[in-house]
Write a protein that holds these residues in place. Structure first.
Motif, mmCIF file in Angstrom:
data_model
loop_
_atom_site.group_PDB
_atom_site.id
_atom_site.type_symbol
_atom_site.label_atom_id
_atom_site.label_comp_id
_atom_site.label_asym_id
_atom_site.label_seq_id
_atom_site.Cartn_x
_atom_site.Cartn_y
_atom_site.Cartn_z
ATOM 1 N N ALA A 106 -10.584 3.035 -16.520
ATOM 2 C CA ALA A 106 -9.163 2.894 -16.236
ATOM 3 C C ALA A 106 -8.484 4.240 -16.454
ATOM 4 N N GLY A 107 -7.613 4.618 -15.540
ATOM 5 C CA GLY A 107 -6.940 5.909 -15.621
ATOM 6 C C GLY A 107 -7.523 6.947 -14.694
ATOM 7 N N SER A 108 -8.768 6.742 -14.251
ATOM 8 C CA SER A 108 -9.369 7.677 -13.292
ATOM 9 C C SER A 108 -8.711 7.491 -11.932
ATOM 10 N N THR A 109 -8.750 8.519 -11.093
ATOM 11 C CA THR A 109 -8.055 8.460 -9.817
ATOM 12 C C THR A 109 -9.018 8.288 -8.648
ATOM 13 N N VAL A 110 -8.488 7.752 -7.568
ATOM 14 C CA VAL A 110 -9.237 7.591 -6.333
ATOM 15 C C VAL A 110 -8.270 7.832 -5.182
ATOM 16 N N VAL A 111 -8.706 8.569 -4.164
ATOM 17 C CA VAL A 111 -7.851 8.917 -3.030
ATOM 18 C C VAL A 111 -8.267 8.082 -1.820
ATOM 19 N N LEU A 112 -7.321 7.331 -1.284
ATOM 20 C CA LEU A 112 -7.593 6.443 -0.159
ATOM 21 C C LEU A 112 -6.972 6.988 1.126
ATOM 22 N N GLY A 113 -7.735 6.907 2.208
ATOM 23 C CA GLY A 113 -7.195 7.164 3.530
ATOM 24 C C GLY A 113 -6.856 5.829 4.144
ATOM 25 N N VAL A 114 -5.577 5.476 4.231
ATOM 26 C CA VAL A 114 -5.123 4.150 4.640
ATOM 27 C C VAL A 114 -4.445 4.233 5.998
ATOM 28 N N GLN A 115 -4.888 3.396 6.925
ATOM 29 C CA GLN A 115 -4.300 3.384 8.257
ATOM 30 C C GLN A 115 -3.503 2.106 8.465
ATOM 31 N N ARG A 116 -2.267 2.281 8.939
ATOM 32 C CA ARG A 116 -1.419 1.150 9.300
ATOM 33 C C ARG A 116 -0.911 1.409 10.713
ATOM 34 N N GLY A 117 -1.346 0.585 11.641
ATOM 35 C CA GLY A 117 -1.040 0.866 13.036
ATOM 36 C C GLY A 117 -1.774 2.126 13.469
ATOM 37 N N SER A 118 -1.037 3.088 13.983
ATOM 38 C CA SER A 118 -1.648 4.357 14.395
ATOM 39 C C SER A 118 -1.457 5.461 13.368
ATOM 40 N N VAL A 119 -0.831 5.117 12.245
ATOM 41 C CA VAL A 119 -0.512 6.126 11.224
ATOM 42 C C VAL A 119 -1.543 6.098 10.102
ATOM 43 N N LEU A 120 -2.110 7.271 9.799
ATOM 44 C CA LEU A 120 -3.085 7.408 8.713
ATOM 45 C C LEU A 120 -2.470 8.224 7.586
ATOM 46 N N ARG A 121 -2.466 7.660 6.388
ATOM 47 C CA ARG A 121 -1.888 8.349 5.233
ATOM 48 C C ARG A 121 -2.882 8.370 4.085
ATOM 49 N N GLU A 122 -2.761 9.413 3.256
ATOM 50 C CA GLU A 122 -3.562 9.491 2.029
ATOM 51 C C GLU A 122 -2.737 8.999 0.859
ATOM 52 N N LYS A 123 -3.359 8.199 0.013
ATOM 53 C CA LYS A 123 -2.685 7.684 -1.177
ATOM 54 C C LYS A 123 -3.592 7.896 -2.375
ATOM 55 N N THR A 124 -3.053 8.489 -3.426
ATOM 56 C CA THR A 124 -3.813 8.706 -4.656
ATOM 57 C C THR A 124 -3.441 7.636 -5.664
ATOM 58 N N LEU A 125 -4.422 6.869 -6.096
ATOM 59 C CA LEU A 125 -4.198 5.750 -7.013
ATOM 60 C C LEU A 125 -4.939 5.993 -8.318
ATOM 61 N N SER A 126 -4.397 5.463 -9.390
ATOM 62 C CA SER A 126 -5.073 5.482 -10.687
ATOM 63 C C SER A 126 -5.626 4.094 -10.962
ATOM 64 N N ARG A 127 -6.921 4.019 -11.230
ATOM 65 C CA ARG A 127 -7.531 2.722 -11.535
ATOM 66 C C ARG A 127 -6.931 2.150 -12.822
ATOM 67 N N ALA A 128 -6.916 0.828 -12.908
ATOM 68 C CA ALA A 128 -6.358 0.152 -14.075
ATOM 69 C C ALA A 128 -7.192 -1.060 -14.412
ATOM 70 N N ARG A 129 -7.007 -1.551 -15.632
ATOM 71 C CA ARG A 129 -7.649 -2.796 -16.032
ATOM 72 C C ARG A 129 -6.766 -3.930 -15.545
ATOM 73 N N LEU A 130 -7.297 -4.783 -14.677
ATOM 74 C CA LEU A 130 -6.502 -5.810 -14.033
ATOM 75 C C LEU A 130 -7.086 -7.197 -14.282
ATOM 76 N N SER A 131 -6.235 -8.179 -14.167
ATOM 77 C CA SER A 131 -6.668 -9.570 -14.266
ATOM 78 C C SER A 131 -6.632 -10.191 -12.885
ATOM 79 N N THR A 132 -7.590 -11.035 -12.629
ATOM 80 C CA THR A 132 -7.654 -11.674 -11.318
ATOM 81 C C THR A 132 -6.915 -13.000 -11.317
ATOM 82 N N GLU A 133 -6.581 -13.448 -10.125
ATOM 83 C CA GLU A 133 -5.985 -14.761 -9.939
ATOM 84 C C GLU A 133 -6.983 -15.557 -9.113
ATOM 85 N N ALA A 134 -7.883 -16.237 -9.800
ATOM 86 C CA ALA A 134 -8.988 -16.911 -9.117
ATOM 87 C C ALA A 134 -8.534 -18.121 -8.322
#
Length: 414
Positions: A182-210
């Protein structure tokens, strides 16, 4: 969340998928904790489970003593017991067998408790064969970065994933190969429609909703008292119970949702993409719809055993179960029980076909080996492994709409 899978190639991808997929909406690690006995002579380990880590059934098994002996010899020689055990499992052809080091197994156990390290994305394969965001966890890193369902993941940390197996993308999202915390980063190339953007996210400890619950169909008021004698009461809107995985407590959530449903409302139980989880939770979920009786039989090294529902379930409420090729393991056990017992109409496509049982054992260096020891069968004696379950109504498209129609025909609203 984050997760999917297929026939695994590199060992790291296979392991990453196994640890990830408890939360996936495509496939995941499944466990049968509490349903099988342990060897009391060995070091304490979590109870036996049914682990899903590949996309094809296998009948080959490996002897646990052979794995333990190989690990012990390696440790005595100053080598890695975990790697030695992995080699034995790999040679055995046990496709469901796996070896986890202590950290990985701890992550596995946390996953079964409904928590994981990631960015809050559930991924799936899109109709075009790309990696698509299926769901975004509210308040998670991906949500805060503006990622939305329907977005396409094109790159992760600069690596193209658009045509790669979904499990590879999941492993990269979680940072499994680098044991990212948790706290480490990951860079995503995310496409929505014809637009591609880079987003830098920090991983976290998360709870699921099963388990998620929502009403479907319009609310219909019951018939008035004056007309009750001439016409039956109109059922309330149906309730959809979506179970992503059988983590701890999920079976109770299903039971509570059934008990809390309006009188006369049917239930649409959505098990699509449910890769399984804790078999004890699947049995609890079955108990919500059954008044006791057999849920499944299973064998452990030839010894036959059985799993039974608790008495007192709702046996009158109309019930339809939605399944697909991502429905597997404990979710197939539940589907088979409700189908064989005549309690539900099943709709969708043939399930995955993972019906083998794994039992864990602790190795000398602290690692844990999960090895196939047997298989389970439905109440009617049907084997699931490698076969799957064919639903009563086979539907390839608009499955949920068809299921709602069936539920309405059963008098369950929607």
């Amino acid at each position: 969340m984050s997760g999917p899978v297929r026939c695994f190639g590199p060992r790291g991808v296979r392991r990453g998928a196994a640890l990830t997929l408890v939360f996936a909406s495509v496939l995941a690690t499944a466990a049968a904790t509490g349903s099988l006995p342990r060897d009391k002579a060995k070091s304490p380990v979590p109870a036996a489970r049914s682990v899903t880590s590949a996309a094809s059934a296998a009948g080959a098994t490996v002897d646990g003593d052979e794995v333990a002996s190989a690990a012990a010899r390696a440790v005595a020689d100053g080598k890695s017991g975990t790697e030695a055990a992995e080699r034995v499992v790999s040679r055995s052809g046990d496709r469901w067998g796996a070896v986890y080091d202590e950290r990985q197994y701890e992550e596995f156990e946390q996953a079964l408790d409904g928590s994981y390290t990631g960015v809050g994305i559930a991924a799936k394969r899109s109709a075009d064969g790309l990696v698509e965001v299926a769901r975004v966890q509210p308040g998670g890193p991906a949500d805060l970065a503006g990622v939305e369902p329907g977005d396409l993941l094109r790159t992760i940390d600069g690596r193209r994933v658009d045509r790669r197996p979904v499990a590879e993308a999941v492993a990269l999202l979680r940072g499994d190969s680098t044991e990212a915390a948790a706290g480490s980063t990951v860079v995503l190339g995310v496409q929505r429609g014809s637009v591609l953007r880079e987003k830098t996210l920090s991983r976290a400890r998360l709870s699921t909703e099963a388990v998620t619950v929502r009403r479907i169909g319009p609310d219909r008021p019951a018939s008035s008292a004056s007309s009750a004698s001439s016409a039956p009461a109109t059922p309330s809107a149906a309730v959809l119970i979506d179970v992503d995985s059988f983590t701890r407590g999920s079976g109770t959530e299903v039971r509570d949702a059934v008990r809390g449903a309006p009188a006369g409302a049917g239930v649409l139980l959505d098990l699509r993409g449910n890769s399984g989880g804790l078999v004890t939770e699947a049995v609890t979920a079955a108990s919500a719809f059954l008044d006791g009786g057999l849920v499944a039989t299973y064998d452990v090294r030839g010894e036959q055993r059985a799993l039974y529902a608790e008495p007192g379930g709702d046996t009158d409420r109309p019930l339809v179960v939605l399944v697909d090729g991502g429905t597997m393991s404990a979710a197939e056990l539940l589907t088979g029980a409700l189908q064989d017992r005549g309690r539900a109409v099943t709709v969708g496509s043939r399930t995955f076909g993972k019906g083998s049982v794994q039992m864990p054992s602790r190795l000398p260096d602290g690692a844990v080996a999960e090895l196939t020891v047997g298989h389970y069968r439905t109440p009617a004696g049907r084997g699931v492994d490698g076969r799957g379950i064919t639903p009563d109504l086979v539907v390839d498209s608009r499955a949920e709409q068809r299921a709602e129609t069936v539920l309405s025909g059963l008098g369950g609203g929607s």
